[in-house]
Design an enzyme around this catalytic site. Structure first.
Site, PDB file in Angstrom:
ATOM      1  N   LEU A   1       0.853  -1.191   0.000  1.00  0.00           N
ATOM      2  CA  LEU A   1       0.000   0.000   0.000  1.00  0.00           C
ATOM      3  C   LEU A   1       0.882   1.231   0.000  1.00  0.00           C
ATOM      4  O   LEU A   1       1.974   1.228   0.589  1.00  0.00           O
ATOM      5  CB  LEU A   1      -0.909   0.015   1.238  1.00  0.00           C
ATOM      6  CG  LEU A   1      -1.928  -1.109   1.392  1.00  0.00           C
ATOM      7  CD1 LEU A   1      -2.695  -0.949   2.707  1.00  0.00           C
ATOM      8  CD2 LEU A   1      -2.901  -1.152   0.217  1.00  0.00           C
ATOM      9  N   ASP A   2       0.401   2.294  -0.649  1.00  0.00           N
ATOM     10  CA  ASP A   2       1.095   3.580  -0.564  1.00  0.00           C
ATOM     11  C   ASP A   2       1.242   3.973   0.906  1.00  0.00           C
ATOM     12  O   ASP A   2       0.431   3.591   1.755  1.00  0.00           O
ATOM     13  CB  ASP A   2       0.298   4.668  -1.287  1.00  0.00           C
ATOM     14  CG  ASP A   2       0.202   4.432  -2.784  1.00  0.00           C
ATOM     15  OD1 ASP A   2       1.050   3.705  -3.324  1.00  0.00           O
ATOM     16  OD2 ASP A   2      -0.734   4.979  -3.395  1.00  0.00           O
ATOM     17  N   LYS A   3       2.249   4.781   1.179  1.00  0.00           N
ATOM     18  CA  LYS A   3       2.533   5.189   2.564  1.00  0.00           C
ATOM     19  C   LYS A   3       1.290   5.738   3.266  1.00  0.00           C
ATOM     20  O   LYS A   3       1.016   5.399   4.424  1.00  0.00           O
ATOM     21  CB  LYS A   3       3.644   6.246   2.575  1.00  0.00           C
ATOM     22  CG  LYS A   3       3.974   6.804   3.956  1.00  0.00           C
ATOM     23  CD  LYS A   3       5.162   7.743   3.891  1.00  0.00           C
ATOM     24  CE  LYS A   3       4.851   9.035   3.188  1.00  0.00           C
ATOM     25  NZ  LYS A   3       3.986   9.937   4.041  1.00  0.00           N
TER      26      LYS A   3
ATOM     27  N   THR B   1      -1.914   5.346   2.422  1.00  0.00           N
ATOM     28  CA  THR B   1      -3.099   4.493   2.356  1.00  0.00           C
ATOM     29  C   THR B   1      -3.076   3.532   3.541  1.00  0.00           C
ATOM     30  O   THR B   1      -2.034   2.938   3.833  1.00  0.00           O
ATOM     31  CB  THR B   1      -3.137   3.698   1.040  1.00  0.00           C
ATOM     32  OG1 THR B   1      -3.186   4.617  -0.052  1.00  0.00           O
ATOM     33  CG2 THR B   1      -4.342   2.779   0.981  1.00  0.00           C
TER      34      THR B   1
ATOM     35  N   ARG C   1      -6.562   6.210  -7.155  1.00  0.00           N
ATOM     36  CA  ARG C   1      -6.391   7.659  -7.095  1.00  0.00           C
ATOM     37  C   ARG C   1      -6.485   8.283  -8.486  1.00  0.00           C
ATOM     38  O   ARG C   1      -7.156   9.306  -8.688  1.00  0.00           O
ATOM     39  CB  ARG C   1      -5.049   7.977  -6.430  1.00  0.00           C
ATOM     40  CG  ARG C   1      -4.949   7.434  -5.016  1.00  0.00           C
ATOM     41  CD  ARG C   1      -3.525   7.411  -4.486  1.00  0.00           C
ATOM     42  NE  ARG C   1      -2.962   8.741  -4.384  1.00  0.00           N
ATOM     43  CZ  ARG C   1      -1.688   8.979  -4.053  1.00  0.00           C
ATOM     44  NH1 ARG C   1      -0.865   7.965  -3.816  1.00  0.00           N
ATOM     45  NH2 ARG C   1      -1.245  10.224  -3.965  1.00  0.00           N
TER      46      ARG C   1
END
Length: 298
Positions: A137-139, A141, A239
């Protein structure tokens, strides 16, 4: 002392007689894995005796595979980090990652990663192995990150990823009121020119499919609560896709969202569903929204 991960099976009547090599192939142990076992300290046993892949098996034989010991990555250091572990067995664990924590260390944030916390957890609990993320996951998220405890488990889950049998659902808060209660976005996604981070919808991008369902509309903030399911796993897919239809995630200033009411993209990996490759039973993991998103919904 080096530690091994081991797995065993009892040969059934339907499977016998069979060559061990073919039996292991049916259990999804690849040629590469067998080479690793042979040359890097693993072993194959039948009825407690070490054997080669040329051994013939009969009904009732007990096959054991000892996988080579795994060394922790030299590029990662274990850190005493608090982890919210929401599922664990001998093959996997799932962590509810908070917003702001990177999945793996980076040049910009070398400390405080989920990977470093998992390595520390392994050390404290005498678990041999290194960090094998099934998904990332993105930082900023939040939500479920599934981690394999050994290479074999990771390879089986990677196959499920390719076959799209791991099902995930996300919750997002987006700007505006969606005109449709549900829909599908199929716009291809590629890298934005002159950026190593940002992605965009572009004709020559990779095929990308996102399904969305509107759950609620909060008129006080003029935002919608959306559930999303992915058929593909492109970088920043949710996104980019939501921004492309005029509803960027709130807090996502990289793609046109405002940070007035939340300071990160309001995106949460809420559920993960998969068939456990060792038990063949369905596993469903679900985690609550983090505090910053719950506060807005209240």
């Amino acid at each position: 002392m080096n530690k091994f991960f081991e797995i065993s099976w009892v040969v059934t009547e339907a499977e016998a007689p069979v060559l061990l090599r073919e039996f292991l192939k049916s259990k999804q142990i690849s040629k590469a894995a067998l080479t690793d076992i042979k040359f890097h300290g693993g072993a194959l046993f039948v009825n407690e005796k070490e054997v080669t892949v040329r051994t013939f098996l009969s009904k009732g034989d007990v096959v054991k595979v000892y996988f080579p010991p795994e060394k922790q990555s030299e590029s990662m250091e274990a850190e005493n980090t608090t982890l919210d572990i929401v599922y664990e067995d001998e093959h996997f664990l799932a962590v509810n990652k908070p917003p702001g924590m990177p999945t793996i260390p980076s040049l910009y944030q070398p400390k405080g990663s989920l990977a470093a916390g998992v390595l520390f957890y392994y050390q404290q609990n005498d678990i041999p192995g290194t960090f094998h993320a099934v998904n990332r996951l993105d930082k900023d998220t939040s939500g479920i990150v599934l981690v394999a405890k050994h290479r074999f488990a990771h390879s089986l889950m990677s196959k499920q990823q390719r076959e799209k049998t791991i099902k995930r659902e996300y919750i997002a808060l987006v700007h505006g009121k969606l005109e449709q209660d549900n829909g599908t976005i199929t716009s291809p996604i590629g890298r934005k020119p002159d950026s190593i981070i940002e992605r965009m919808v572009r004709e020559d991008g990779q095929p990308s499919i996102t399904h969305y369902e509107k759950l609620n509309y909060l008129s006080i903030y003029h935002i919608s609560v959306v559930r999303l399911k992915l058929e593909t796993g492109r970088t920043h897919q949710i996104r980019v896709h939501m921004a492309s239809i005029g509803h960027p995630l709130i807090g996502d200033d990289l793609y046109g969202g405002s940070r007035d009411i939340i300071k990160r993209q309001a995106l949460h990996s809420e559920t993960a569903r998969f068939v456990h490759p060792f038990s063949d039973k369905e596993v469903l993991i679900k985690v609550d929204l983090p505090y910053d998103m719950r506060k807005l919904l209240k």
